[in-house]
Design a protein around this motif. Sequence first.
Motif, PDB file in Angstrom:
ATOM      1  N   TYR A 242      37.011  31.254  51.944  1.00 13.54           N
ATOM      2  CA  TYR A 242      37.424  29.983  51.344  1.00 13.54           C
ATOM      3  C   TYR A 242      38.675  30.102  50.473  1.00 13.54           C
TER       4      TYR A 242
ATOM      5  N   LYS B   4      39.042  27.797  57.341  1.00 15.73           N
ATOM      6  CA  LYS B   4      39.491  26.506  57.869  1.00 15.73           C
ATOM      7  C   LYS B   4      40.568  26.699  58.929  1.00 15.73           C
TER       8      LYS B   4
ATOM      9  N   ALA C  79      30.081  30.059  56.574  1.00 15.42           N
ATOM     10  CA  ALA C  79      29.914  28.670  57.026  1.00 15.42           C
ATOM     11  C   ALA C  79      28.457  28.324  57.307  1.00 15.42           C
TER      12      ALA C  79
ATOM     13  N   ASP D  98      37.962  19.096  58.941  1.00 12.39           N
ATOM     14  CA  ASP D  98      38.415  18.952  57.559  1.00 12.39           C
ATOM     15  C   ASP D  98      37.282  18.477  56.651  1.00 12.39           C
TER      16      ASP D  98
ATOM     17  N   TYR E 120      34.457  21.177  56.425  1.00 12.52           N
ATOM     18  CA  TYR E 120      34.941  22.314  55.641  1.00 12.52           C
ATOM     19  C   TYR E 120      34.988  21.952  54.160  1.00 12.52           C
TER      20      TYR E 120
END
Length: 327
Positions: A178, A189, A233, A248, A251
């Motif tokens: 992250y 991402k 995740a 998006d 995430y």
Amino acid sequence: MEKQEILEEMKLFAFQTGGFGKWLAPETDDEILDRLGRLDQENLSKAQLNQLLAFGHEAPFSDAFFTYYWLSVPKEHPYDVTTIPFFETEWSESLAIMSLAHLKWGLYRLYIDGLMWVVNVGAAYRQFRSMKTEELVAYFSERRFNSQLIKNRGPSLPLTQIPIDQRFLISEQACKSYGGYPDSPGELKDALLEAWRAHRGGRGARITIRNLLEGDFIKKEFFERQGEFIFSADDVLEEPIESEEDIDSKYQAAAVKFFRARNSGLNNTRMYLSMVGELDVYVATSMRTREDFRDMARTCDTVFSDVRLKDLCLRHFNPTLSAAEGH
């Protein structure tokens, strides 16, 4: 008792590496095993036990050592010796070892003491075997904690709690995925977006985040980090993706939880450092899965919230509540 039965009974106290435990190994002198085989019917004196140790190439011990470990319940010992397996009240009033269980009780105590306060069991035996009663009492009295003084310290400043199910987010793996700051999208991402574009380029349709991360693109382009991404995740793995906007939003939802947990963990680390001089317990562990974090969190909560410890306000390091700036 037959030789094999005795060895089975005493296997906890036998070492394969030599030293003190070698006198109870398969190659043990038959004289030792014959005598131990009669122990439940014929008491074992201090003199006889010393002889058995001599057959096993061990040095003899003092009267005080024998009494301390087999014939008494010392009140000054750091732990309650009556809670050690095999204990029988009558042994504290005897003049000799009365059974194989009695022998095991004394050995059990010696082994605990050796592992707790000396380098190893053999070193402990060499250190304690010639001590006088007052020396043994003094040695172990010094290793007791004054619980009243600990209680008098009072509680430390409170830590910031993190939900147990989100503590995996303070891990180094999650931090790498992250990134260090909310305004700088992490590599997780970027990897998801690239995987989605490759998926769409092959005319792929709706797909879950798990399938994206476990797919061929991630395996090829991010092979060394695939496990890290899947771990990080975990909360959104089963979420469906139909567009980059979906990536998006999913995430961001996960990242919000990450930074909340991370900031709490960083604050807790500051708290731990502020009391490092008075830290009572450091819990060291290795946590590689989300379930590892859950298990360790529950274990710490179970141990340190026990009513028997509550008044001590123990300062303990809980690895599931602390994050580091370096990752």
